[in-house]
Design an enzyme around this catalytic site. Structure first.
Site, PDB file in Angstrom:
ATOM      1  CD1 TRP A 175      -2.138  -2.116   2.037  1.00  0.00           C
ATOM      2  CD2 TRP A 175      -3.049  -1.422   0.028  1.00  0.00           C
ATOM      3  NE1 TRP A 175      -3.145  -3.052   1.666  1.00  0.00           N
ATOM      4  CE2 TRP A 175      -3.591  -2.672   0.386  1.00  0.00           C
ATOM      5  CE3 TRP A 175      -3.372  -0.729  -1.269  1.00  0.00           C
ATOM      6  CZ2 TRP A 175      -4.548  -2.915  -0.311  1.00  0.00           C
ATOM      7  CZ3 TRP A 175      -4.196  -1.032  -1.739  1.00  0.00           C
ATOM      8  CH2 TRP A 175      -4.959  -2.314  -1.448  1.00  0.00           C
ATOM      9  CG  ASP A 197      -3.031   3.986   4.350  1.00  0.00           C
ATOM     10  OD1 ASP A 197      -3.876   3.712   5.238  1.00  0.00           O
ATOM     11  OD2 ASP A 197      -2.972   3.431   3.487  1.00  0.00           O
ATOM     12  CE  LYS A 207      -8.760  -3.210   3.798  1.00  0.00           C
ATOM     13  NZ  LYS A 207      -7.405  -2.528   3.375  1.00  0.00           N
TER      14      LYS A 207
END
Ligand SMILES: *Cc1c(COP(=O)(O)O)cnc(C)c1O
Length: 363
Positions: free
Chosen positions: A105, A175, A199
């Site tokens: 990511w 993030d 998530k």
């Protein structure tokens, strides 16, 4: 009804109490005769839902007044684009940013930024399959970098920063998707802290960005689409267009659930206790091994292997038959991964460990 223990990395397990409340309110939300999915986002009723969600989130995370909370669509991935487009459009910006690569990511965010600005990788743990967090105490951060970017919890590889990098005075962008609301964050240490909620918080399709006010461009930005300009949504209370009404509503319920549990400091304690059950077993097992350097282990995503891909596949199959779902590791790393988010009860982790012990005894 029978619910499984769901170890999915995302979309992931949600608190049962929240799901039940949503079910109770599905056909008739508080006497208005319709569900939240059917009501206008411009209605008084909905305004109250989004206002309460924001107030509860501010309370949970102790968000200072000079930070805006934006409820956005496009997922965390869309912020990969929005971050450089907004931050490098501020007065005095140089169009440069430094990225720390700790997994897929972070890498995606870096590659996306590189399409628009001069993005540079200042550290990486790719040499050991992202199984650790690099030393970030003295990185070659550029004097004229506009910001430093991290992915704080690496969902796929199972690492977390236990200490934030030394950004040498530059704005930190983080993030936090897979650790969002799993522990307290000192928001003031960040310029931008954001997470896709599917998530650890709510349903897919919503990303929450908490942004220091002075980092939001004052108006339109050349070359930046209206919908990616944080100013657009900041001025419109996250309702420039139709927001993800349903996800915001469910997240609001999760915020209340977290507040009732005692808040994020309490969640951190529970999450530590939960992760310890699994890591302690991995450390003593002869068959299963954690794949991450011990000091960088995530409390949320726990990857492990047997060392034999065929045995891994068998483990995944048998665990599923036993009601332990989604333990297969990410397709880029293989093996297994247990995501043990806020809504996973400790009983779920204990059941997993008992199953692993049993499996080990048989193989
Ligand atoms: C899942 C994930 C993303 C991508 O989220 P989308 O909402 O699907 O765009 C980004 N960052 C991290 C850390 C993730 O875990």
């Amino acid at each position: 009804m029978s619910r499984v223990y769901n170890f999915s990395a995302g979309p992931a397990v949600l608190p049962e109490d929240v799901l039940r409340e949503c079910a109770d309110e599905m056909l008739d939300y508080r006497g208005c005769g319709m569900s939240v999915m059917e009501m206008s986002h411009r209605s008084k009723m909905y305004q109250q839902i989004i206002d309460e969600a924001e107030a509860d989130l501010r309370n949970l995370m102790a968000i200072p007044d000079n930070y805006k909370v934006l409820f956005l669509q496009g997922g965390a991935s869309q912020q990969f684009t929005a971050v450089p487009m907004n931050l490098c459009a501020l007065p005095g910006a140089n169009g440069k940013a430094d990225y720390i690569l700790t997994g897929m990511w972070a890498k995606k965010a870096y590659q996306e930024a590189a399409r628009f600005i001069d993005a540079q990788a200042v550290a990486s743990s790719a040499d050991k399959t992202f199984s650790y967090i690099p030393d970030c105490s003295d990185l070659p951060i550029r004097e004229d970098a506009d910001y430093v970017y991290i992915c704080e919890n690496n969902t796929i590889y199972g690492t977390v920063y236990h200490e934030l990098p030394n950004t040498k005075g530059k704005i930190l962008v983080s993030d936090v998707s897979s650790m969002f609301l799993s522990q307290p964050h000192d928001v003031e240490k960040y310029g931008v802290i954001y997470g896709g909620v599917q998530k650890n918080v709510g349903p897919a399709g919503l990303v929450i960005s908490v942004i220091r006010e002075d980092l939001i461009p004052e108006g339109a930005v050349d070359g930046c689409p209206t919908m990616l300009n944080w100013r657009t949504q900041a001025d419109a209370g996250s309702m420039y267009n139709t927001p993800n009404c349903w996800a915001i509503y469910v997240c609001g319920k999760v915020f209340k659930w977290l507040l009732n549990k005692g808040g994020l400091a309490e969640m951190a304690k529970l999450n530590q206790a939960k992760a310890k059950v699994l890591y302690d077993f991995l450390d003593e097992s002869d068959l299963f091994k954690g794949t991450v350097r011990a000091e960088d282990r995530s409390l949320m995503n726990v990857p492990f292997v047997t060392g034999d891909p065929e045995l891994d596949a068998q483990f995944v199959k048998e665990s599923q038959a036993a009601g332990l779902e989604n333990l297969k590791g990410h397709r880029s790393v293989g093996g297994m991964r247990a995501s043990i988010y806020n809504a996973m009860p400790i009983e779920g982790v204990e059941t997993l460990v008992a199953f692993m012990k049993d499996f080990e005894a048989k193989h």
